[in-house]
Design a protein around this motif. Structure first.
Motif, PDB file in Angstrom:
ATOM      1  N   LEU A  77       0.729  -1.158   0.009  1.00  0.00           N
ATOM      2  CA  LEU A  77       0.082   0.147  -0.113  1.00  0.00           C
ATOM      3  C   LEU A  77       0.932   1.198   0.054  1.00  0.00           C
ATOM      4  O   LEU A  77       0.543   2.152  -0.852  1.00  0.00           O
ATOM      5  CB  LEU A  77      -0.783  -0.053   1.112  1.00  0.00           C
ATOM      6  CG  LEU A  77      -1.961   1.219   1.086  1.00  0.00           C
ATOM      7  CD1 LEU A  77      -2.683   1.234  -0.045  1.00  0.00           C
ATOM      8  CD2 LEU A  77      -2.689   1.146   2.516  1.00  0.00           C
ATOM      9  N   THR A  91       0.221   4.089   7.451  1.00  0.00           N
ATOM     10  CA  THR A  91      -0.877   3.470   6.639  1.00  0.00           C
ATOM     11  C   THR A  91      -0.790   2.071   6.960  1.00  0.00           C
ATOM     12  O   THR A  91       0.044   1.504   7.392  1.00  0.00           O
ATOM     13  CB  THR A  91      -0.487   3.617   5.315  1.00  0.00           C
ATOM     14  OG1 THR A  91       0.846   3.300   4.936  1.00  0.00           O
ATOM     15  CG2 THR A  91      -0.680   5.060   4.528  1.00  0.00           C
ATOM     16  N   PRO A  92      -2.048   1.452   6.647  1.00  0.00           N
ATOM     17  CA  PRO A  92      -2.155   0.099   7.274  1.00  0.00           C
ATOM     18  C   PRO A  92      -1.458  -0.860   6.179  1.00  0.00           C
ATOM     19  O   PRO A  92      -1.186  -0.543   4.985  1.00  0.00           O
ATOM     20  CB  PRO A  92      -3.519  -0.476   7.361  1.00  0.00           C
ATOM     21  CG  PRO A  92      -4.284   0.602   6.457  1.00  0.00           C
ATOM     22  CD  PRO A  92      -3.347   2.007   6.651  1.00  0.00           C
ATOM     23  N   ARG A 100      -1.863  -3.556   2.994  1.00  0.00           N
ATOM     24  CA  ARG A 100      -2.738  -3.557   1.720  1.00  0.00           C
ATOM     25  C   ARG A 100      -3.920  -4.399   1.992  1.00  0.00           C
ATOM     26  O   ARG A 100      -4.836  -3.837   1.810  1.00  0.00           O
ATOM     27  CB  ARG A 100      -2.002  -3.994   0.481  1.00  0.00           C
ATOM     28  CG  ARG A 100      -2.823  -3.818  -0.609  1.00  0.00           C
ATOM     29  CD  ARG A 100      -1.903  -4.360  -1.929  1.00  0.00           C
ATOM     30  NE  ARG A 100      -2.872  -4.602  -3.108  1.00  0.00           N
ATOM     31  CZ  ARG A 100      -2.562  -4.232  -4.356  1.00  0.00           C
ATOM     32  NH1 ARG A 100      -1.180  -4.157  -4.401  1.00  0.00           N
ATOM     33  NH2 ARG A 100      -3.184  -4.320  -5.326  1.00  0.00           N
ATOM     34  N   PHE A 151      -6.388  -2.451   4.418  1.00  0.00           N
ATOM     35  CA  PHE A 151      -6.958  -1.441   3.652  1.00  0.00           C
ATOM     36  C   PHE A 151      -8.079  -1.743   2.667  1.00  0.00           C
ATOM     37  O   PHE A 151      -9.080  -1.544   2.776  1.00  0.00           O
ATOM     38  CB  PHE A 151      -5.859  -0.574   2.873  1.00  0.00           C
ATOM     39  CG  PHE A 151      -6.217   0.694   2.001  1.00  0.00           C
ATOM     40  CD1 PHE A 151      -6.730   1.701   2.810  1.00  0.00           C
ATOM     41  CD2 PHE A 151      -6.357   0.765   0.767  1.00  0.00           C
ATOM     42  CE1 PHE A 151      -7.308   2.632   2.226  1.00  0.00           C
ATOM     43  CE2 PHE A 151      -6.916   1.883   0.058  1.00  0.00           C
ATOM     44  CZ  PHE A 151      -7.358   2.936   1.167  1.00  0.00           C
TER      45      PHE A 151
END
Length: 144
Positions: free
Chosen positions: A60, A91-92, A94, A97
Motif C-alpha cells: 500500500l 498506513t495499514p 494493503r 486497507f
C-alpha cells in the motif's frame, strides 16, 4: 458561495468566473483554489484506488507513493511534503486497507468493478474542472 447568492453562484464555472472578475481567484481562501485542491485530492484518490485494484505485489505504501508523486506531490511545498511522509508511516497493510474498503462482501471481482465504476464517474468531472482551471491559467497554482 452558493448560499450567498444562488442566482450568481449556481455552478463551479460561475463561481470561478466571478472570482476571476473580482481578482480574488488566487487568494488563499478563494473557492477557485478550493476547487483546484479538491480535484487534485480526487485525482490522488482515483490513482490510489486504481493502484489497489490492480493485482500486483506492491505494498500500500508503494501504491500511495506512486499516486502521490503523480498527483499531489508536484503541487506541494516542503511542509505539505513533510506531512505526507509522516502520514505515509501510519498506513495499514494493503490487505487491511482493501478489507476495509470491501466491507462485509469480500468479493474481489465486485470490489474491482465498483472501483472501476467510481473512477469512470469521477474522471469526466475532473477533466471538466481541469479545463476550467486551464482556461483561467489556474492549473499551476501550488500550495501556499
Amino acid at each position: 458561495m452558493y448560499l450567498l447568492d444562488p442566482s450568481c453562484n449556481s455552478s463551479l464555472m460561475e463561481i470561478v468566473e466571478k472570482e476571476v472578475k473580482e481578482g480574488t481567484v488566487r487568494k488563499a481562501d478563494s473557492c477557485s483554489r478550493a476547487i483546484l485542491w479538491l480535484s487534485r485530492s480526487l485525482d490522488f484518490s482515483v490513482a490510489l484506488l486504481d493502484g489497489v485494484k490492480k493485482d500486483s505485489e506492491q505494498s500500500l505504501n508503494q501504491i500511495i507513493e506512486e499516486s502521490y508523486k503523480t498527483t499531489l506531490g508536484p503541487w506541494h511545498g516542503w511542509i505539505a511534503s513533510a506531512a505526507y511522509k509522516i502520514a505515509l508511516q501510519l498506513t495499514p497493510d494493503r490487505e487491511v486497507f482493501v478489507g476495509l474498503l470491501m466491507g462485509k462482501d469480500k468479493d474481489n471481482a465486485k470490489f474491482k468493478g465498483e472501483i472501476y465504476k467510481l473512477v469512470t464517474l469521477i474522471q469526466p468531472f475532473l477533466h471538466e474542472i481541469y479545463e476550467l482551471m486551464k482556461k483561467y491559467r489556474l492549473e499551476r497554482l501550488k500550495s501556499t
